[in-house]
Design a protein around this motif. Structure first.
Motif, PDB file in Angstrom:
ATOM      1  N   ASP A 194       3.334   8.117  -7.996  1.00  0.00           N
ATOM      2  CA  ASP A 194       2.298   9.325  -8.583  1.00  0.00           C
ATOM      3  C   ASP A 194       1.204   8.827  -9.271  1.00  0.00           C
ATOM      4  O   ASP A 194       0.116   9.417  -9.093  1.00  0.00           O
ATOM      5  CB  ASP A 194       3.078  10.614  -9.232  1.00  0.00           C
ATOM      6  CG  ASP A 194       3.882  11.094  -8.349  1.00  0.00           C
ATOM      7  OD1 ASP A 194       3.825  11.175  -7.023  1.00  0.00           O
ATOM      8  OD2 ASP A 194       4.945  11.887  -8.901  1.00  0.00           O
ATOM      9  N   ILE A 195       1.454   7.925 -10.336  1.00  0.00           N
ATOM     10  CA  ILE A 195       0.400   7.479 -11.187  1.00  0.00           C
ATOM     11  C   ILE A 195      -0.429   6.565 -10.341  1.00  0.00           C
ATOM     12  O   ILE A 195      -1.774   6.589 -10.434  1.00  0.00           O
ATOM     13  CB  ILE A 195       1.219   6.839 -12.209  1.00  0.00           C
ATOM     14  CG1 ILE A 195       1.810   7.798 -13.213  1.00  0.00           C
ATOM     15  CG2 ILE A 195      -0.020   6.155 -13.079  1.00  0.00           C
ATOM     16  CD1 ILE A 195       2.685   7.201 -14.144  1.00  0.00           C
TER      17      ILE A 195
ATOM     18  N   ALA B 155      -8.437  -2.509   1.832  1.00  0.00           N
ATOM     19  CA  ALA B 155      -8.158  -4.085   1.292  1.00  0.00           C
ATOM     20  C   ALA B 155      -6.514  -4.081   0.799  1.00  0.00           C
ATOM     21  O   ALA B 155      -6.029  -5.226   1.075  1.00  0.00           O
ATOM     22  CB  ALA B 155      -9.030  -4.301   0.059  1.00  0.00           C
ATOM     23  N   LEU B 156      -6.108  -3.126   0.388  1.00  0.00           N
ATOM     24  CA  LEU B 156      -4.747  -3.130  -0.014  1.00  0.00           C
ATOM     25  C   LEU B 156      -3.847  -3.396   1.200  1.00  0.00           C
ATOM     26  O   LEU B 156      -2.421  -3.904   1.101  1.00  0.00           O
ATOM     27  CB  LEU B 156      -4.173  -2.007  -0.867  1.00  0.00           C
ATOM     28  CG  LEU B 156      -4.921  -2.025  -2.034  1.00  0.00           C
ATOM     29  CD1 LEU B 156      -4.509  -0.612  -2.920  1.00  0.00           C
ATOM     30  CD2 LEU B 156      -4.312  -3.062  -2.987  1.00  0.00           C
ATOM     31  N   LYS B 157      -4.237  -3.134   2.415  1.00  0.00           N
ATOM     32  CA  LYS B 157      -3.378  -3.352   3.488  1.00  0.00           C
ATOM     33  C   LYS B 157      -3.323  -4.867   3.851  1.00  0.00           C
ATOM     34  O   LYS B 157      -2.154  -5.295   4.513  1.00  0.00           O
ATOM     35  CB  LYS B 157      -4.102  -2.878   4.768  1.00  0.00           C
ATOM     36  CG  LYS B 157      -4.061  -1.373   4.978  1.00  0.00           C
ATOM     37  CD  LYS B 157      -4.771  -0.780   6.022  1.00  0.00           C
ATOM     38  CE  LYS B 157      -4.658   0.692   6.144  1.00  0.00           C
ATOM     39  NZ  LYS B 157      -5.484   1.457   7.108  1.00  0.00           N
TER      40      LYS B 157
ATOM     41  N   LEU C  19       0.820  -1.130  -0.164  1.00  0.00           N
ATOM     42  CA  LEU C  19      -0.018   0.035  -0.065  1.00  0.00           C
ATOM     43  C   LEU C  19       0.931   1.154  -0.102  1.00  0.00           C
ATOM     44  O   LEU C  19       0.779   2.258  -0.820  1.00  0.00           O
ATOM     45  CB  LEU C  19      -1.013  -0.062   1.264  1.00  0.00           C
ATOM     46  CG  LEU C  19      -1.879   1.245   1.368  1.00  0.00           C
ATOM     47  CD1 LEU C  19      -2.679   1.599   0.290  1.00  0.00           C
ATOM     48  CD2 LEU C  19      -2.431   1.238   2.638  1.00  0.00           C
ATOM     49  N   THR C  20       1.990   1.270   0.941  1.00  0.00           N
ATOM     50  CA  THR C  20       2.788   2.473   0.869  1.00  0.00           C
ATOM     51  C   THR C  20       3.600   2.492  -0.325  1.00  0.00           C
ATOM     52  O   THR C  20       3.751   3.724  -0.842  1.00  0.00           O
ATOM     53  CB  THR C  20       4.074   2.260   2.000  1.00  0.00           C
ATOM     54  OG1 THR C  20       2.990   2.038   3.342  1.00  0.00           O
ATOM     55  CG2 THR C  20       4.916   3.463   2.136  1.00  0.00           C
ATOM     56  N   ALA C  21       3.987   1.553  -1.044  1.00  0.00           N
ATOM     57  CA  ALA C  21       4.789   1.306  -2.265  1.00  0.00           C
ATOM     58  C   ALA C  21       3.876   2.039  -3.184  1.00  0.00           C
ATOM     59  O   ALA C  21       4.319   3.002  -4.029  1.00  0.00           O
ATOM     60  CB  ALA C  21       5.347   0.216  -2.634  1.00  0.00           C
TER      61      ALA C  21
ATOM     62  N   ILE D 193      -5.858   5.325  -6.277  1.00  0.00           N
ATOM     63  CA  ILE D 193      -6.275   4.167  -5.095  1.00  0.00           C
ATOM     64  C   ILE D 193      -7.395   5.379  -4.320  1.00  0.00           C
ATOM     65  O   ILE D 193      -7.074   6.198  -3.662  1.00  0.00           O
ATOM     66  CB  ILE D 193      -5.091   4.195  -4.300  1.00  0.00           C
ATOM     67  CG1 ILE D 193      -4.291   3.462  -5.303  1.00  0.00           C
ATOM     68  CG2 ILE D 193      -5.278   3.407  -2.794  1.00  0.00           C
ATOM     69  CD1 ILE D 193      -2.612   2.901  -4.305  1.00  0.00           C
ATOM     70  N   SER D 194      -8.510   4.739  -4.005  1.00  0.00           N
ATOM     71  CA  SER D 194      -9.338   5.387  -3.092  1.00  0.00           C
ATOM     72  C   SER D 194      -9.442   5.159  -1.736  1.00  0.00           C
ATOM     73  O   SER D 194      -8.688   3.974  -1.341  1.00  0.00           O
ATOM     74  CB  SER D 194     -10.959   4.897  -3.616  1.00  0.00           C
ATOM     75  OG  SER D 194     -11.226   3.519  -3.215  1.00  0.00           O
ATOM     76  N   GLU D 195     -10.067   5.391  -0.748  1.00  0.00           N
ATOM     77  CA  GLU D 195     -10.089   5.168   0.736  1.00  0.00           C
ATOM     78  C   GLU D 195     -10.333   3.556   0.810  1.00  0.00           C
ATOM     79  O   GLU D 195      -9.798   2.798   1.659  1.00  0.00           O
ATOM     80  CB  GLU D 195     -10.596   6.147   1.480  1.00  0.00           C
ATOM     81  CG  GLU D 195     -10.407   7.463   1.750  1.00  0.00           C
ATOM     82  CD  GLU D 195     -11.089   8.041   2.861  1.00  0.00           C
ATOM     83  OE1 GLU D 195     -11.498   7.638   3.648  1.00  0.00           O
ATOM     84  OE2 GLU D 195     -11.237   9.189   2.571  1.00  0.00           O
ATOM     85  N   ARG D 196     -11.464   3.208   0.134  1.00  0.00           N
ATOM     86  CA  ARG D 196     -11.951   2.042   0.232  1.00  0.00           C
ATOM     87  C   ARG D 196     -10.774   0.684  -0.297  1.00  0.00           C
ATOM     88  O   ARG D 196     -10.612  -0.198   0.312  1.00  0.00           O
ATOM     89  CB  ARG D 196     -13.253   1.686  -0.511  1.00  0.00           C
ATOM     90  CG  ARG D 196     -14.027   0.426  -0.409  1.00  0.00           C
ATOM     91  CD  ARG D 196     -15.268   0.422  -1.389  1.00  0.00           C
ATOM     92  NE  ARG D 196     -15.758  -1.135  -1.182  1.00  0.00           N
ATOM     93  CZ  ARG D 196     -16.751  -1.440  -1.845  1.00  0.00           C
ATOM     94  NH1 ARG D 196     -17.456  -0.596  -2.651  1.00  0.00           N
ATOM     95  NH2 ARG D 196     -17.162  -2.617  -1.842  1.00  0.00           N
ATOM     96  N   ASP D 197     -10.244   1.130  -1.501  1.00  0.00           N
ATOM     97  CA  ASP D 197      -9.205   0.437  -1.914  1.00  0.00           C
ATOM     98  C   ASP D 197      -7.858   0.313  -0.982  1.00  0.00           C
ATOM     99  O   ASP D 197      -7.467  -0.993  -0.830  1.00  0.00           O
ATOM    100  CB  ASP D 197      -8.428   1.000  -3.152  1.00  0.00           C
ATOM    101  CG  ASP D 197      -9.258   1.165  -4.061  1.00  0.00           C
ATOM    102  OD1 ASP D 197     -10.248   0.165  -4.479  1.00  0.00           O
ATOM    103  OD2 ASP D 197      -9.140   1.999  -5.278  1.00  0.00           O
TER     104      ASP D 197
END
Length: 112
Positions: free
Chosen positions: A45-46, A58-60, A38-40, A51-55
């Protein structure tokens, strides 16, 4: 910590080596960087724009990404590996990208 156990069978000594479970758990914890993917993605920038807050929630749970080139049709496949999470049941999600022109990165279609 290693534990050695010896057992004698018909005059032949057998040595077994067992690694204590606490050491394995400690080693695993040292290898994990919290929210690494998620951090990466958010520092790119692209990708960050997509990435939305909802994404983010899940990406965590994303633990690894594998990328493979495909030749026919030209493109690539992304495999995203997740820990157990409340968002979906699959531990792996796949996305395939078919490219019109691989050199200029022109996308024909995306599947998955």
């Amino acid at each position: 910590m290693l534990k050695l156990g010896m057992k004698s069978v018909l005059g032949v000594s057998q040595v077994t080596i067992k690694r204590a479970k606490t050491d394995e758990a400690a080693t695993e914890k040292q290898k994990v960087v919290p929210d690494f993917w998620l951090t990466a993605m958010k520092t790119n920038d692209i990708l960050a724009e997509e990435i939305s807050e909802r994404d983010e929630d899940a990406l965590k749970y994303l633990k690894d990404i594998n990328c493979c080139r495909i030749d026919d049709p030209k493109g690539f496949k992304l495999e995203l590996f997740f820990d157990t999470n409340p968002y979906f049941k699959n531990s792996m999600l796949t996305k395939v990208y078919h490219m019109i022109d691989e050199d200029e990165h022109i996308l024909e279609k995306a599947i998955g």
